[in-house]
Motif scaffolding. Structure first.
Motif, mmCIF file in Angstrom:
data_model
loop_
_atom_site.group_PDB
_atom_site.id
_atom_site.type_symbol
_atom_site.label_atom_id
_atom_site.label_comp_id
_atom_site.label_asym_id
_atom_site.label_seq_id
_atom_site.Cartn_x
_atom_site.Cartn_y
_atom_site.Cartn_z
ATOM 1 N N ASP A 113 -3.186 4.329 -2.234
ATOM 2 C CA ASP A 113 -4.250 4.910 -1.358
ATOM 3 C C ASP A 113 -4.765 6.255 -1.600
ATOM 4 O O ASP A 113 -4.688 7.123 -0.417
ATOM 5 C CB ASP A 113 -3.783 4.520 -0.097
ATOM 6 C CG ASP A 113 -4.981 4.692 1.084
ATOM 7 O OD1 ASP A 113 -6.105 4.744 0.934
ATOM 8 O OD2 ASP A 113 -4.631 4.696 2.337
ATOM 9 N N ARG A 143 12.998 5.293 7.299
ATOM 10 C CA ARG A 143 12.302 5.722 6.026
ATOM 11 C C ARG A 143 13.291 6.008 5.025
ATOM 12 O O ARG A 143 13.932 7.007 5.292
ATOM 13 C CB ARG A 143 11.211 6.725 6.410
ATOM 14 C CG ARG A 143 10.102 6.653 5.938
ATOM 15 C CD ARG A 143 9.019 7.638 6.597
ATOM 16 N NE ARG A 143 7.626 6.855 6.056
ATOM 17 C CZ ARG A 143 7.081 6.938 4.964
ATOM 18 N NH1 ARG A 143 7.769 7.464 3.939
ATOM 19 N NH2 ARG A 143 5.976 6.548 4.872
ATOM 20 N N ARG A 154 -4.646 9.872 13.956
ATOM 21 C CA ARG A 154 -4.712 8.589 13.281
ATOM 22 C C ARG A 154 -4.504 7.447 14.117
ATOM 23 O O ARG A 154 -5.026 6.356 14.095
ATOM 24 C CB ARG A 154 -4.080 8.685 11.920
ATOM 25 C CG ARG A 154 -4.551 9.589 11.004
ATOM 26 C CD ARG A 154 -3.961 9.408 9.707
ATOM 27 N NE ARG A 154 -4.637 8.469 8.722
ATOM 28 C CZ ARG A 154 -4.301 8.315 7.534
ATOM 29 N NH1 ARG A 154 -3.303 9.049 7.005
ATOM 30 N NH2 ARG A 154 -4.747 7.551 6.739
ATOM 31 N N ASN A 205 -8.275 8.533 -0.202
ATOM 32 C CA ASN A 205 -7.621 7.811 1.180
ATOM 33 C C ASN A 205 -8.434 6.981 1.935
ATOM 34 O O ASN A 205 -8.974 7.829 2.879
ATOM 35 C CB ASN A 205 -6.673 8.985 1.672
ATOM 36 C CG ASN A 205 -5.714 8.486 2.690
ATOM 37 O OD1 ASN A 205 -5.984 8.706 3.777
ATOM 38 N ND2 ASN A 205 -4.820 7.546 2.557
ATOM 39 N N PRO A 234 0.729 -1.161 -0.081
ATOM 40 C CA PRO A 234 -0.064 -0.003 -0.038
ATOM 41 C C PRO A 234 0.816 1.219 0.007
ATOM 42 O O PRO A 234 1.676 1.520 0.707
ATOM 43 C CB PRO A 234 -0.749 -0.016 1.135
ATOM 44 C CG PRO A 234 0.024 -0.867 2.230
ATOM 45 C CD PRO A 234 1.031 -1.725 1.323
ATOM 46 N N THR A 259 6.393 9.559 8.355
ATOM 47 C CA THR A 259 5.442 8.835 8.422
ATOM 48 C C THR A 259 3.867 9.388 8.302
ATOM 49 O O THR A 259 3.736 10.695 8.541
ATOM 50 C CB THR A 259 5.292 8.228 10.093
ATOM 51 O OG1 THR A 259 4.227 7.453 10.257
ATOM 52 C CG2 THR A 259 5.548 9.167 11.204
ATOM 53 N N LYS A 260 2.988 8.534 7.984
ATOM 54 C CA LYS A 260 1.721 9.153 7.474
ATOM 55 C C LYS A 260 0.742 9.133 9.047
ATOM 56 O O LYS A 260 -0.331 9.400 8.836
ATOM 57 C CB LYS A 260 0.996 8.526 6.474
ATOM 58 C CG LYS A 260 1.624 8.120 5.243
ATOM 59 C CD LYS A 260 2.081 9.508 4.588
ATOM 60 C CE LYS A 260 3.119 9.544 3.426
ATOM 61 N NZ LYS A 260 4.053 8.537 3.219
ATOM 62 N N TRP A 261 1.398 8.488 10.057
ATOM 63 C CA TRP A 261 0.455 8.177 11.177
ATOM 64 C C TRP A 261 0.490 9.681 11.939
ATOM 65 O O TRP A 261 1.546 9.609 13.004
ATOM 66 C CB TRP A 261 0.868 6.866 11.931
ATOM 67 C CG TRP A 261 0.566 5.816 10.858
ATOM 68 C CD1 TRP A 261 1.536 5.168 10.098
ATOM 69 C CD2 TRP A 261 -0.481 5.008 10.820
ATOM 70 N NE1 TRP A 261 0.968 4.121 9.448
ATOM 71 C CE2 TRP A 261 -0.310 4.002 9.909
ATOM 72 C CE3 TRP A 261 -1.772 5.218 11.450
ATOM 73 C CZ2 TRP A 261 -1.446 3.175 9.366
ATOM 74 C CZ3 TRP A 261 -2.811 4.529 11.061
ATOM 75 C CH2 TRP A 261 -2.697 3.653 10.063
ATOM 76 N N GLN A 293 11.143 0.465 4.886
ATOM 77 C CA GLN A 293 11.077 0.165 6.307
ATOM 78 C C GLN A 293 11.237 -1.223 6.463
ATOM 79 O O GLN A 293 11.705 -1.799 7.495
ATOM 80 C CB GLN A 293 10.255 1.024 7.162
ATOM 81 C CG GLN A 293 10.649 2.382 7.121
ATOM 82 C CD GLN A 293 9.873 3.056 8.369
ATOM 83 O OE1 GLN A 293 8.796 3.294 8.324
ATOM 84 N NE2 GLN A 293 10.668 3.562 9.379
HETATM 85 N N1 UDP Z 1 -0.130 4.105 3.899
HETATM 86 C C1 UDP Z 1 -1.106 3.951 3.018
HETATM 87 N N2 UDP Z 1 -2.264 4.669 3.763
HETATM 88 C C2 UDP Z 1 -2.280 5.756 4.632
HETATM 89 C C3 UDP Z 1 -1.078 5.704 5.261
HETATM 90 C C4 UDP Z 1 0.111 4.784 4.877
HETATM 91 O O1 UDP Z 1 -1.386 3.345 2.022
HETATM 92 O O2 UDP Z 1 -3.139 6.459 4.952
HETATM 93 C C5 UDP Z 1 1.029 3.345 3.519
HETATM 94 C C6 UDP Z 1 2.371 3.979 3.272
HETATM 95 O O3 UDP Z 1 2.516 4.550 2.091
HETATM 96 C C7 UDP Z 1 3.479 2.967 3.468
HETATM 97 C C8 UDP Z 1 2.818 2.006 4.488
HETATM 98 O O4 UDP Z 1 1.521 2.278 4.444
HETATM 99 O O5 UDP Z 1 3.747 2.064 2.437
HETATM 100 C C9 UDP Z 1 3.306 2.583 6.121
HETATM 101 O O6 UDP Z 1 3.045 3.604 6.469
HETATM 102 P P1 UDP Z 1 4.166 4.877 7.110
HETATM 103 O O7 UDP Z 1 5.406 4.352 6.835
HETATM 104 O O8 UDP Z 1 3.415 6.190 6.923
HETATM 105 O O9 UDP Z 1 3.736 4.022 8.483
HETATM 106 P P2 UDP Z 1 4.921 3.809 9.595
HETATM 107 O O10 UDP Z 1 6.160 2.922 8.941
HETATM 108 O O11 UDP Z 1 5.493 4.960 10.296
HETATM 109 O O12 UDP Z 1 4.429 2.790 10.724
#
Ligand code: UDP
Ligand code: MG
Length: 324
Positions: free
Chosen positions: A54, A211, A222, A82, A21, A216-218, A109
């Motif tokens: 997404d 990364r 969220r 999204n 994703p 991060t998208k979180w 990651q």
């Molecule tokens: N991602 C997604 N939709 C979202 C947020 C994140 O598909 O609304 C994807 C993002 O592109 C990545 C994966 O989920 O490939 C993990 O996201 P992220 O790296 O932001 O999270 P973390 O690694 O910090 O937990």
């Protein structure tokens, strides 16, 4: 029952589907997929990519299109907006054709070097689920880490499933994917639901890499939403806590009631104004919190009953098509 029907032969030519994703990863997605693809080619793994955009607002989709152009091993799916990583994963899993399916993030990651090891555990050791377990959680701030710990503790205590070091980096056998697809709930929590399924599992440790690009998208909001969703999907313990709390309050009320009556009858009743205010405040907030908890479950039931689709697809391209 469905799982047994879907058992597949395990051979060196078995197809591996990589479900990835992505959201707003335009500036590095091409090179990241390239790195993953090289590992697969070097190790003679037969593969296909299912990359789910997404609802990114940046150039992710155009980058994915040019990636799929002329590469029939890449399938790209664009969601209409999204919907969140969990929904994007559902879309990817639905379209994966592989005998085994690997779910991983698109930001490197989850180390691609581990893929051959995971495939090997599936192929030669016969495991159905090979999961990446975080040795270290990478660069994170302390508050975030503490919250994550608390969240996993709650889930562990209430459902006996330890997700503390679990990640979304998982290889699943076809029968596990089919079993997962049978789970009907709208609000999904992949990590937890796949743990719930069981099957023969193997854990492989990895260090979460930095990364490659972006952040991060979180956001905190969220994350809190995800945590509430995960806990309420998993367990009804918070509801039982309300009952328990009610019983404790009732016992307290009996003791206090007897004492108050005794004081009154023996003519020693004091003004007690402070006590009344305190009791009102405590009981008031307890009732509000309890209603809130019940409300969360009610909302969940409401959403499930509405049974809206988990995601909507606005574009779908199988690599090598003229459309690319
Ligand atoms: N991602 C997604 N939709 C979202 C947020 C994140 O598909 O609304 C994807 C993002 O592109 C990545 C994966 O989920 O490939 C993990 O996201 P992220 O790296 O932001 O999270 P973390 O690694 O910090 O937990
Ligand atoms: Mg990440």
């Amino acid at each position: 029952m469905i799982s047994i029907d879907k058992a597949v032969d395990r051979t060196v030519n078995s197809l591996l589907s990589l479900v990835i994703p992505v959201y707003q990863e335009g500036n590095h997605i091409k090179s990241s997929i390239g790195i993953i693809e090289n590992v697969l080619i070097e190790n003679n793994i037969v593969y296909e990519f299912i990359i789910v955009d997404d609802g990114s607002l940046d150039n992710t989709w155009s980058e994915l299109r040019s990636l799929a152009n002329g590469n029939d091993r890449i399938m790209i799916i664009r969601l209409s907006r999204n919907f969140g990583k969990e929904s994007a994963l559902c879309a990817g899993l639905k379209y994966a054709n592989g005998d085994m399916v690997l779910v991983m993030d698109g930001d490197l990651q989850h180390p691609p070097e581990l893929i051959p090891k995971m495939v090997d555990a599936w192929l030669n050791e016969g495991y159905d689920v090979v999961e990446g377990i975080k040795h270290s959680r990478g660069k994170e701030n302390r508050i975030y880490r503490a919250c994550a710990k608390f969240f996993y503790y709650l889930i562990y205590k209430s459902s006996d499933i330890n997700l503390g070091r679990a990640s979304d980096f998982k290889l699943l056998d076809r029968k596990v994917v089919e079993a997962w697809k049978e789970l009907p709930e709208r609000a999904t929590f992949f990590r937890g639901m796949s743990a719930w399924l069981g099957f023969e599992r193997k854990e492989i440790g990895f260090d979460v890499a930095h990364r490659v690009n972006g952040k991060t998208k979180w956001s905190l909001v969220r994350l809190i939403r995800l945590a509430i969703n995960a806990i309420t999907s998993y367990t009804s313990v918070p509801l039982h806590c309300i009952t328990l709390f009610g019983i404790i309050m009732f016992l307290g009320a009996v003791v206090l009631g007897v004492q108050t009556l005794f004081m009154k009858l023996s003519g020693r009743a004091s003004d007690g104004f402070t006590t009344v205010i305190l009791l009102l405040l405590i009981i008031g907030s307890a009732i509000m919190t309890s209603l809130g908890i019940i409300g969360i479950y009610l909302t969940k039931i409401y959403k499930e009953v509405k049974a809206r689709p988990r995601y909507l697809i606005s574009d779908f391209i199988r690599g090598g098509d003229d459309k690319c």
